[in-house]
Write a protein that holds these residues in place. Structure first.
Motif, PDB file in Angstrom:
ATOM      1  N   GLN A  47       3.931  -0.624   6.936  1.00 37.89           N
ATOM      2  CA  GLN A  47       4.520  -1.583   6.017  1.00 37.89           C
ATOM      3  C   GLN A  47       4.009  -1.250   4.621  1.00 37.89           C
ATOM      4  O   GLN A  47       2.890  -1.556   4.271  1.00 37.89           O
ATOM      5  CB  GLN A  47       4.123  -3.008   6.409  1.00 37.89           C
ATOM      6  CG  GLN A  47       4.581  -3.415   7.800  1.00 37.89           C
ATOM      7  CD  GLN A  47       6.091  -3.429   7.925  1.00 37.89           C
ATOM      8  OE1 GLN A  47       6.781  -3.916   7.043  1.00 37.89           O
ATOM      9  NE2 GLN A  47       6.592  -2.893   9.017  1.00 37.89           N
ATOM     10  N   GLY A  48       4.820  -0.607   3.822  1.00 41.49           N
ATOM     11  CA  GLY A  48       4.413  -0.215   2.487  1.00 41.49           C
ATOM     12  C   GLY A  48       5.287   0.924   2.013  1.00 41.49           C
ATOM     13  O   GLY A  48       6.330   1.226   2.593  1.00 41.49           O
ATOM     14  N   ALA A  49       4.864   1.560   0.938  1.00 40.31           N
ATOM     15  CA  ALA A  49       5.591   2.704   0.400  1.00 40.31           C
ATOM     16  C   ALA A  49       5.156   3.946   1.170  1.00 40.31           C
ATOM     17  O   ALA A  49       4.043   4.439   0.982  1.00 40.31           O
ATOM     18  CB  ALA A  49       5.301   2.848  -1.089  1.00 40.31           C
ATOM     19  N   VAL A  50       6.014   4.437   2.041  1.00 39.95           N
ATOM     20  CA  VAL A  50       5.666   5.525   2.955  1.00 39.95           C
ATOM     21  C   VAL A  50       6.294   6.823   2.471  1.00 39.95           C
ATOM     22  O   VAL A  50       7.463   6.867   2.100  1.00 39.95           O
ATOM     23  CB  VAL A  50       6.135   5.215   4.392  1.00 39.95           C
ATOM     24  CG1 VAL A  50       5.712   6.329   5.342  1.00 39.95           C
ATOM     25  CG2 VAL A  50       5.577   3.880   4.859  1.00 39.95           C
ATOM     26  N   SER A  51       5.499   7.876   2.467  1.00 40.08           N
ATOM     27  CA  SER A  51       6.012   9.212   2.148  1.00 40.08           C
ATOM     28  C   SER A  51       5.412  10.208   3.124  1.00 40.08           C
ATOM     29  O   SER A  51       4.330   9.990   3.671  1.00 40.08           O
ATOM     30  CB  SER A  51       5.666   9.600   0.705  1.00 40.08           C
ATOM     31  OG  SER A  51       4.258   9.570   0.491  1.00 40.08           O
ATOM     32  N   PRO A  68       0.820  -1.215   0.000  1.00 45.27           N
ATOM     33  CA  PRO A  68       0.000   0.000   0.000  1.00 45.27           C
ATOM     34  C   PRO A  68       0.853   1.263   0.000  1.00 45.27           C
ATOM     35  O   PRO A  68       1.970   1.278   0.521  1.00 45.27           O
ATOM     36  CB  PRO A  68      -0.804  -0.127   1.305  1.00 45.27           C
ATOM     37  CG  PRO A  68       0.031  -1.003   2.185  1.00 45.27           C
ATOM     38  CD  PRO A  68       0.706  -1.967   1.271  1.00 45.27           C
ATOM     39  N   ARG A  69       0.312   2.301  -0.612  1.00 39.47           N
ATOM     40  CA  ARG A  69       0.951   3.616  -0.563  1.00 39.47           C
ATOM     41  C   ARG A  69       0.401   4.372   0.649  1.00 39.47           C
ATOM     42  O   ARG A  69      -0.808   4.606   0.735  1.00 39.47           O
ATOM     43  CB  ARG A  69       0.694   4.395  -1.847  1.00 39.47           C
ATOM     44  CG  ARG A  69       1.440   3.861  -3.047  1.00 39.47           C
ATOM     45  CD  ARG A  69       1.384   4.839  -4.205  1.00 39.47           C
ATOM     46  NE  ARG A  69       0.028   4.991  -4.707  1.00 39.47           N
ATOM     47  CZ  ARG A  69      -0.475   4.294  -5.719  1.00 39.47           C
ATOM     48  NH1 ARG A  69       0.263   3.386  -6.315  1.00 39.47           N
ATOM     49  NH2 ARG A  69      -1.709   4.489  -6.127  1.00 39.47           N
ATOM     50  N   ILE A  70       1.273   4.745   1.553  1.00 40.37           N
ATOM     51  CA  ILE A  70       0.879   5.380   2.809  1.00 40.37           C
ATOM     52  C   ILE A  70       1.485   6.769   2.871  1.00 40.37           C
ATOM     53  O   ILE A  70       2.691   6.941   2.679  1.00 40.37           O
ATOM     54  CB  ILE A  70       1.335   4.544   4.023  1.00 40.37           C
ATOM     55  CG1 ILE A  70       0.702   3.158   3.966  1.00 40.37           C
ATOM     56  CG2 ILE A  70       0.981   5.239   5.331  1.00 40.37           C
ATOM     57  CD1 ILE A  70       1.202   2.211   5.026  1.00 40.37           C
TER      58      ILE A  70
END
Length: 484
Positions: free
Chosen positions: A194-198, A170-172
């Protein structure tokens, strides 16, 4: 009633207190004093939500929570939960569970989340947060029930489950105000997901978000000093086309029941207040991502269903169900703007002999190729639909008689000039098409015929013109000269 809620508690005083508060909010309230009684009520009356005491004496409350929610430690990639074994296939989706405890300590909260509960709340002295949670869960309940119903219908019809596609992380997005400085929660936020964090400035995020970088989940950090701008951003996230379907978890560095309830009412899926650790946030994020993917799957199913309802499965063209209402809207637009439009009925010549000589697979291949040629030689604004076995309806808006004749003759030529290969057989067949054309005119001011009757007459004229083309030797275009 806004919903049906089951209270499971073996202390009568607690049940009475909760019942009074829930009935004051116009909920339909059910009660159970034991785990076995709760199972029976759920099976027979299908509550929308369960308020479960964490201290039942006849059974383990956490194990009961797992049974009610059908929670498994390793859900499949779609995020769906299996139906509890005590529920029949026709039962509604498992209800969400809120655990209530006299003291909502951290360890018990983690265990409750791991067991599938939505949250663990201290037995409400002030029920402001409880009511906010209930309203939030009731809002998402309908989509969960609909998803469960569609899945059950597919199983009942004998359809196999579609193979699970690879699910990307997931994109977070972590949305904070740059003026906030709190290393404790900032470290927890960055450690947990847990994922693509920005991380983004909450004040400029909506300006920069696009369909390519739209988040699956937003972690929105609010502070009492910035409550109004933060809650306004939450409303804007729910209104923005790229974020309206994203899950949202609101982070409150300090407990604030009023702000938490407001955030839930404005569309937050979850609220974390005060001290928390990465393990707790991981569980909450996993729950919100599961719910978001389930909602995405439901929307995809609805889109696919609508597409299937108006599309011919063989050729990919629109079918009669779509074509006739669209034709009426086209006629209404032409009437309003004083424009003319053309309606064509095209029928393949001697198509039956293809099926008789070469089989239905060859006939299907011919229909698919003819549909592609017709579509490739029409404008994007033109309507083309398969309305019978080998019959096609074509409608051309803003078209006069001369333009319609030229277009129809071009279609005849494009169908007949190149043979069509028959798959699996070393041969190609030459097809021709006959086309009848009727012109839609602006109705006379004194005429008041209903639009469906006008369309029926227009199609009848096109049909008679088609028979005229067949009678003239086929591979012909005939235009109806009957006045509109």
């Amino acid at each position: 009633m806004p919903g049906k809620i089951l209270i499971v508690d073996d202390i009568p005083t607690n049940r009475i207190l909760l019942r009074v508060r829930l009935m004051a909010a116009f909920y339909d309230v059910l009660q159970a004093a034991t785990g076995a009684e709760a199972m029976e009520v759920i099976t027979q009356q299908a509550p929308d939500l369960v308020l479960l005491s964490a201290g039942l004496r006849d059974c383990d409350s956490l194990e009961l929570c797992r049974r009610i929610t059908g929670f498994c430690e390793s859900p499949d990639q779609s995020g769906a939960r299996a139906a509890p074994s005590f529920l029949p296939d026709t039962a509604p989706a498992p209800p969400p569970v809120l655990l209530l405890s006299a003291q909502a300590d951290h360890g018990l909260r983690l265990s409750a989340l791991a067991a599938g509960a939505e949250d663990l709340l201290a037995f409400p002295r002030d029920d402001l947060l409880l009511q906010g949670r209930l309203r939030s869960l009731m809002r998402v309940g309908d989509s969960l029930q609909e998803s469960h119903l569609r899945s059950g219908t597919s199983r009942a019809l004998g359809f196999a489950e579609a193979p699970q596609e690879f699910v990307t992380p997931p994109r977070i997005c972590i949305l904070t105000d740059p003026t906030l400085h709190n290393p404790a929660w900032r470290h927890s936020l960055q450690a947990a997901p847990q994922g693509a964090v920005s991380q983004h400035d909450s004040r400029s995020f909506l300006r920069d978000v696009t369909a390519d970088n739209a988040p699956d989940l937003c972690l929105l950090v609010l502070d009492r000093s910035l409550s109004s701008p933060g809650l306004r951003l939450l409303s804007e996230l729910r209104a923005h086309p790229e974020t309206r379907h994203a899950a949202v978890i609101v982070i409150l560095p300090e407990p604030d029941n009023h702000m938490a309830a407001d955030a839930l009412d404005l569309g937050a899926g979850d609220v974390v207040a005060g001290l928390f650790d990465p393990a707790e946030l991981d569980l909450r994020i996993a729950s919100q991502i599961r719910r978001k993917r389930m909602a995405d799957q439901l929307r995809s199913t609805l889109r696919d269903g609508m597409r299937a309802a108006v599309t011919d499965p063989l050729t990919g063209l629109y079918n009669r169900r779509y074509a006739l209402p669209h034709l009426m809207r086209m006629a209404e637009h032409a009437t309003r703007n004083g424009r003319r439009f053309a309606v064509m009925l095209a029928d393949l010549d001697h198509f039956k002999r293809i099926n008789d000589l070469y089989g239905h697979a060859a006939g299907d291949a011919v229909l698919v190729e003819v549909a592609q040629r017709l579509r490739a030689n029409l404008r994007a604004v033109d309507l083309i639909a398969r309305i019978g076995g080998e019959e096609f309806l074509i409608a051309l808006p803003d078209t006069n008689k001369t333009e319609a004749r030229v277009a129809a003759r071009r279609l005849c030529r494009m169908i007949s000039q190149d043979p069509i290969d028959v798959p699996g057989q070393d041969l190609a067949v030459t097809m021709t098409v006959s086309i009848g054309v009727a012109m839609g005119h602006r109705p006379q001011p004194q005429l008041s015929d209903p639009l469906p009757l006008i369309i029926e007459r227009l199609l009848d004229r096109a049909d008679r013109a088609l028979y005229g083309a067949k009678a003239c030797g086929r591979n012909q275009v005939t235009i109806s000269n009957t006045a509109a």
